[in-house]
Design a protein around this motif. Structure first.
Motif, PDB file in Angstrom:
ATOM      1  N   ILE A  97      10.644  -4.708 -10.414  1.00 32.31           N
ATOM      2  CA  ILE A  97       9.618  -5.710 -10.127  1.00 32.31           C
ATOM      3  C   ILE A  97       9.836  -6.945 -11.004  1.00 32.31           C
ATOM      4  O   ILE A  97       9.693  -8.065 -10.562  1.00 32.31           O
ATOM      5  CB  ILE A  97       8.206  -5.124 -10.368  1.00 32.31           C
ATOM      6  CG1 ILE A  97       7.895  -4.084  -9.279  1.00 32.31           C
ATOM      7  CG2 ILE A  97       7.152  -6.223 -10.362  1.00 32.31           C
ATOM      8  CD1 ILE A  97       6.537  -3.408  -9.436  1.00 32.31           C
ATOM      9  N   VAL A 148       3.160  -8.264 -12.337  1.00 32.14           N
ATOM     10  CA  VAL A 148       2.053  -7.389 -11.954  1.00 32.14           C
ATOM     11  C   VAL A 148       1.306  -6.963 -13.215  1.00 32.14           C
ATOM     12  O   VAL A 148       1.892  -6.891 -14.295  1.00 32.14           O
ATOM     13  CB  VAL A 148       2.567  -6.152 -11.173  1.00 32.14           C
ATOM     14  CG1 VAL A 148       3.542  -5.347 -12.017  1.00 32.14           C
ATOM     15  CG2 VAL A 148       1.422  -5.266 -10.709  1.00 32.14           C
ATOM     16  N   GLU A 187      -4.570  -1.608  -8.914  1.00 28.03           N
ATOM     17  CA  GLU A 187      -5.857  -1.046  -9.330  1.00 28.03           C
ATOM     18  C   GLU A 187      -5.727   0.464  -9.439  1.00 28.03           C
ATOM     19  O   GLU A 187      -5.327   1.135  -8.496  1.00 28.03           O
ATOM     20  CB  GLU A 187      -6.896  -1.433  -8.274  1.00 28.03           C
ATOM     21  CG  GLU A 187      -8.310  -1.159  -8.698  1.00 28.03           C
ATOM     22  CD  GLU A 187      -9.325  -1.770  -7.719  1.00 28.03           C
ATOM     23  OE1 GLU A 187      -8.928  -2.590  -6.870  1.00 28.03           O
ATOM     24  OE2 GLU A 187     -10.494  -1.393  -7.806  1.00 28.03           O
ATOM     25  N   ALA A 232      -7.164   7.799  -0.889  1.00 28.11           N
ATOM     26  CA  ALA A 232      -5.733   7.948  -1.179  1.00 28.11           C
ATOM     27  C   ALA A 232      -5.258   9.360  -0.850  1.00 28.11           C
ATOM     28  O   ALA A 232      -4.159   9.546  -0.329  1.00 28.11           O
ATOM     29  CB  ALA A 232      -5.460   7.631  -2.646  1.00 28.11           C
ATOM     30  N   LYS A 247      -4.995  -0.156  -1.478  1.00 25.95           N
ATOM     31  CA  LYS A 247      -4.223   0.216  -0.295  1.00 25.95           C
ATOM     32  C   LYS A 247      -2.882  -0.492  -0.196  1.00 25.95           C
ATOM     33  O   LYS A 247      -2.057  -0.115   0.619  1.00 25.95           O
ATOM     34  CB  LYS A 247      -5.038  -0.089   0.950  1.00 25.95           C
ATOM     35  CG  LYS A 247      -6.271   0.784   1.066  1.00 25.95           C
ATOM     36  CD  LYS A 247      -6.927   0.516   2.385  1.00 25.95           C
ATOM     37  CE  LYS A 247      -8.142   1.389   2.566  1.00 25.95           C
ATOM     38  NZ  LYS A 247      -8.797   1.037   3.838  1.00 25.95           N
ATOM     39  N   LEU A 248      -2.690  -1.545  -0.980  1.00 26.99           N
ATOM     40  CA  LEU A 248      -1.420  -2.260  -0.909  1.00 26.99           C
ATOM     41  C   LEU A 248      -0.433  -1.686  -1.917  1.00 26.99           C
ATOM     42  O   LEU A 248      -0.827  -1.152  -2.933  1.00 26.99           O
ATOM     43  CB  LEU A 248      -1.627  -3.746  -1.195  1.00 26.99           C
ATOM     44  CG  LEU A 248      -2.508  -4.506  -0.214  1.00 26.99           C
ATOM     45  CD1 LEU A 248      -2.453  -5.995  -0.505  1.00 26.99           C
ATOM     46  CD2 LEU A 248      -2.094  -4.247   1.222  1.00 26.99           C
ATOM     47  N   HIS A 249       0.861  -1.835  -1.611  1.00 29.60           N
ATOM     48  CA  HIS A 249       1.974  -1.488  -2.494  1.00 29.60           C
ATOM     49  C   HIS A 249       2.087   0.011  -2.743  1.00 29.60           C
ATOM     50  O   HIS A 249       3.097   0.602  -2.417  1.00 29.60           O
ATOM     51  CB  HIS A 249       1.884  -2.244  -3.818  1.00 29.60           C
ATOM     52  CG  HIS A 249       3.095  -2.052  -4.675  1.00 29.60           C
ATOM     53  ND1 HIS A 249       4.314  -2.576  -4.313  1.00 29.60           N
ATOM     54  CD2 HIS A 249       3.305  -1.386  -5.847  1.00 29.60           C
ATOM     55  CE1 HIS A 249       5.221  -2.248  -5.237  1.00 29.60           C
ATOM     56  NE2 HIS A 249       4.628  -1.520  -6.162  1.00 29.60           N
ATOM     57  N   ARG A 263      -0.405   3.770  -3.047  1.00 30.31           N
ATOM     58  CA  ARG A 263      -1.723   4.398  -2.930  1.00 30.31           C
ATOM     59  C   ARG A 263      -1.606   5.836  -3.403  1.00 30.31           C
ATOM     60  O   ARG A 263      -0.693   6.536  -2.982  1.00 30.31           O
ATOM     61  CB  ARG A 263      -2.167   4.356  -1.463  1.00 30.31           C
ATOM     62  CG  ARG A 263      -3.635   4.658  -1.273  1.00 30.31           C
ATOM     63  CD  ARG A 263      -4.023   4.615   0.184  1.00 30.31           C
ATOM     64  NE  ARG A 263      -5.461   4.511   0.349  1.00 30.31           N
ATOM     65  CZ  ARG A 263      -6.098   4.756   1.471  1.00 30.31           C
ATOM     66  NH1 ARG A 263      -5.420   5.104   2.553  1.00 30.31           N
ATOM     67  NH2 ARG A 263      -7.408   4.647   1.551  1.00 30.31           N
ATOM     68  N   PRO A 306      -1.083   8.824  -6.494  1.00 22.51           N
ATOM     69  CA  PRO A 306      -0.285   8.909  -7.719  1.00 22.51           C
ATOM     70  C   PRO A 306       0.928   7.979  -7.641  1.00 22.51           C
ATOM     71  O   PRO A 306       1.646   7.984  -6.653  1.00 22.51           O
ATOM     72  CB  PRO A 306       0.158  10.373  -7.747  1.00 22.51           C
ATOM     73  CG  PRO A 306      -0.858  11.097  -6.942  1.00 22.51           C
ATOM     74  CD  PRO A 306      -1.275  10.141  -5.869  1.00 22.51           C
ATOM     75  N   SER A 365      10.366  -3.090  -6.565  1.00 23.24           N
ATOM     76  CA  SER A 365      10.171  -3.980  -5.434  1.00 23.24           C
ATOM     77  C   SER A 365      11.410  -3.837  -4.547  1.00 23.24           C
ATOM     78  O   SER A 365      12.215  -2.921  -4.736  1.00 23.24           O
ATOM     79  CB  SER A 365      10.025  -5.417  -5.929  1.00 23.24           C
ATOM     80  OG  SER A 365       9.831  -6.299  -4.850  1.00 23.24           O
ATOM     81  N   SER A 366      11.576  -4.722  -3.582  1.00 21.09           N
ATOM     82  CA  SER A 366      12.780  -4.684  -2.757  1.00 21.09           C
ATOM     83  C   SER A 366      13.324  -6.091  -2.613  1.00 21.09           C
ATOM     84  O   SER A 366      12.655  -7.071  -2.957  1.00 21.09           O
ATOM     85  CB  SER A 366      12.459  -4.112  -1.383  1.00 21.09           C
ATOM     86  OG  SER A 366      11.531  -4.956  -0.729  1.00 21.09           O
TER      87      SER A 366
END
Lengths: 414, 414
Positions: free
Chosen positions: B114, B198, B221, B360, B388-390, B392, B394, B402-403
């Motif tokens: 990242i 981040v 989060e 989750a 919900k992004l990236h 969710r 554990p 990242s990609s």
């Protein structure tokens, strides 16, 4: 209750009935939307004309008016795009990962909708239909907040979409348009955490920066592309010229167009002047460093500001540099992490550049113009992400999904 | 230049040299960290004692002091965790997707670091080492901002980590500790967009809420878990009791513990009293609705507030409800999208519950206590995402990546 709050609540409720809707039901609803838009094209074009007239009165530029304009051909294109979307594979329900534990627990990570997607966007009314249909295809509800300059068009399109959904399994409330286009409704969306799962801004840098800075709802950052091309010492001169001219002039107003050309000094002594002349032939305005100005008098002298500038027009900045290391350093300092290219016959330099440059897409010997959902074969695109979390680069259907762990047991405890 | 800005800049620079470091080099550096922590354990324990003494003076509770405390056993556990991390597969460099275009373009989507990860966390000094080593394993630089109550311990641990990195291929600057633990440094991190990719908060609800609300840097989060168990009409009574007791009492202070029990009314008439007595036996304080209070006089009457409460203690709220639909509705209203369970022999109700509950991790006939990186086989965990992004659920090593699209051409233009 404010419009935003009421529509947010309605969208969230609709999203719960979308989680287990079948692919067939979603595709049927999409087909009905495509049909209804064609049935309603007279009404839509009439409403669109009101936006165009108001726009002319308000002094909008020709290019903005063109973005707002809808005609029969464009509505047909929109309907065709929906039919292509129907043919795309539905990502929802796919099992991404399966874990079997020794205690008998079966854990499946499955792809699920995100929930409610918010879009804040500028003049283009086609984004209204794009966003609504991409969201529905992935089982999401959507809250749309367009620009006042396209209010009549957006309301007409939504009326048509709602009409189509009335006769489908998708609840009408799954697609919400905020009709009040004042700043206040945008601000309310920034903090609508209770009902909104993600916010996607689409438009100019100012809009995106404001959303990123102010929103407490998670944001998918799209857009700004200060893209570079680095012409290395061993670059094939014809290939370099082709890629530069294509990247700069084929469609200068888009985010994957080239904004700065970095040229290795030896290549520049040999081919620099000819490249600059070629750009000049294509009506490209050149902002160069002193070495550029020395060999090409029509070039204006670039300021520090130019290296940061996304011209989105027939202008380009040009800098003569020492080597690939300086190129990487320059790009990682001034770039926006979108699309970056190297032209070289030196494989080692290519590898170094691709690895070290921090961007969504890095190119060896090809034009940055390929960073695009349909060019990548995703078929549909909600935007191009320049952030590193969740999705990076062109965002297809998968970017509009989340995941969920399903755990099947027979009484297991820890 | 402020401490945060200077260390942010240094971390960002270090992150650029981490992008193409080899797995072997990263693992060597991790092994040196594990060794050095053991070499330095006397120094670390001595510094830790200063935090404990200050904590006692400042009236910290026994449980907080216990979280801060380091001894030989705990330092050995930390070193052991690093050795397990070394054995995990390095996700960086993996090709996630390959696209070959007809024009000869080859597009590879690869997993990359990242960049710079920021962690803001509370008392536990082990998080300092966890976060630093998980970040390094995934090629990321890290900026750590711990709590003032663990300042001496954190500085000692970082001194040891830096000592180890001196003799490795990983730049020392890749791991940065913010020594000034005032509110101002946290606020600076919230907006350090230039250097931070981040921000991950780890700690109580207040800390997480503040970061989510205020930060313009993207946030992952983690944490809050108001988890429910729904006991359906057909639930096996012994299984339901086992899961309830395990979910509530095995470790009540963690985010995947059960906080509310929803009981179908017929099951409740038959087995409710016995379940409540069992909870009482385990010293669990019960906040129930009126039906609960009617059959079990030791129960306190639950208020609206109780349905929102994550007790993180031997307390639980209990509600008697009509059916699975009411359970889904209740959970989607009061839950925090963490871990939710149904106990039932009715497969249709199980499917409905798993699909419709927005969380989750959703469980059929198993304890919510399994939502955990090591239980899922990820081996290491940076936290549990409730967004919900990236990522969710554990978050293992993959959540710290990242990609990037690598595009290989031979002069292709559009």
């Amino acid at each position: 209750m404010s419009e935003v709050l009421a529509k947010g609540k309605a969208a969230k409720e609709a999203s719960f009935s979308l989680v287990d809707i079948s692919t067939e039901e979603k595709n049927e609803a999409l087909a009905k939307i495509a049909d209804q838009l064609l049935v309603d094209q007279g009404m839509i074009i009439e409403e669109n004309r009101k936006d165009l007239e108001a726009g002319k009165k308000n002094g909008l530029t020709e290019s903005v008016l063109d973005r707002i304009m809808l005609n029969e051909k464009r509505i047909l294109d929109i309907a065709e795009a929906i039919r292509l979307l129907i043919d795309l594979k539905d990502p929802i329900g796919e099992t991404i990962e399966t874990i079997e534990k020794e205690n008998g627990l079966l854990i499946k990570k499955k792809r699920v909708p995100i929930g409610v997607i918010g879009m804040i966007y500028e003049a283009r009314p086609n984004v209204t239909v794009d966003a609504a249909t991409l969201a529905l295809k992935t089982g999401n509800a959507v809250i749309l907040r367009g620009s006042s300059s396209a209010s009549y068009s957006n309301q007409a399109l939504i009326q048509s979409i709602h009409q189509a959904l009335e006769n489908s399994s998708v609840p009408v409330n799954a697609v919400q348009l905020i009709e009040d286009t004042s700043r206040e409704t945008a601000k309310e969306l920034f903090h609508l955490k209770e009902y909104l799962d993600v916010l996607i801004p689409r438009g100019g840098k100012n809009l995106i920066d404001t959303v990123v800075r102010e929103a407490s709802v998670p944001v998918l950052e799209t857009g700004a592309g200060n893209c570079h091309i680095f012409i290395d010492e061993t670059a094939d001169d014809q290939m370099a010229e082709n890629i530069v001219i294509n990247g700069k002039t084929q469609r200068p107003s888009v985010c994957n167009a080239i904004e700065t050309i970095l040229v290795e000094e030896n290549w520049f002594s040999q081919y620099g002047k000819s490249l600059l002349e070629k750009l000049e032939e294509h009506q490209v305005e050149i902002f160069g460093d002193d070495k550029v100005a020395n060999v090409f008098e029509k070039a204006k002298l670039a300021t520090e500001e130019d290296w940061y500038t996304e011209y989105l027009a027939l202008s380009v900045s040009v800098k003569v540099i020492k080597d690939v290391h300086e190129a990487i350093q320059h790009i990682n300092t001034y770039g926006t992490n979108h699309s970056e290219a190297i032209v070289t016959e030196n494989k080692q330099n290519a590898t170094l550049f691709l690895n070290k440059v921090d961007a969504a897409a890095v190119y060896h010997n090809a034009s940055t113009r390929f960073t695009d959902g349909s060019e990548f074969g995703y078929g549909a695109e909600i935007g191009i992400s320049t952030q590193k979390l969740h999705a990076r680069g062109p965002m297809g259907l998968q970017a509009l999904t989340s995941s969920k762990f399903y755990i099947y047991g027979s009484g297991q405890i820890r």
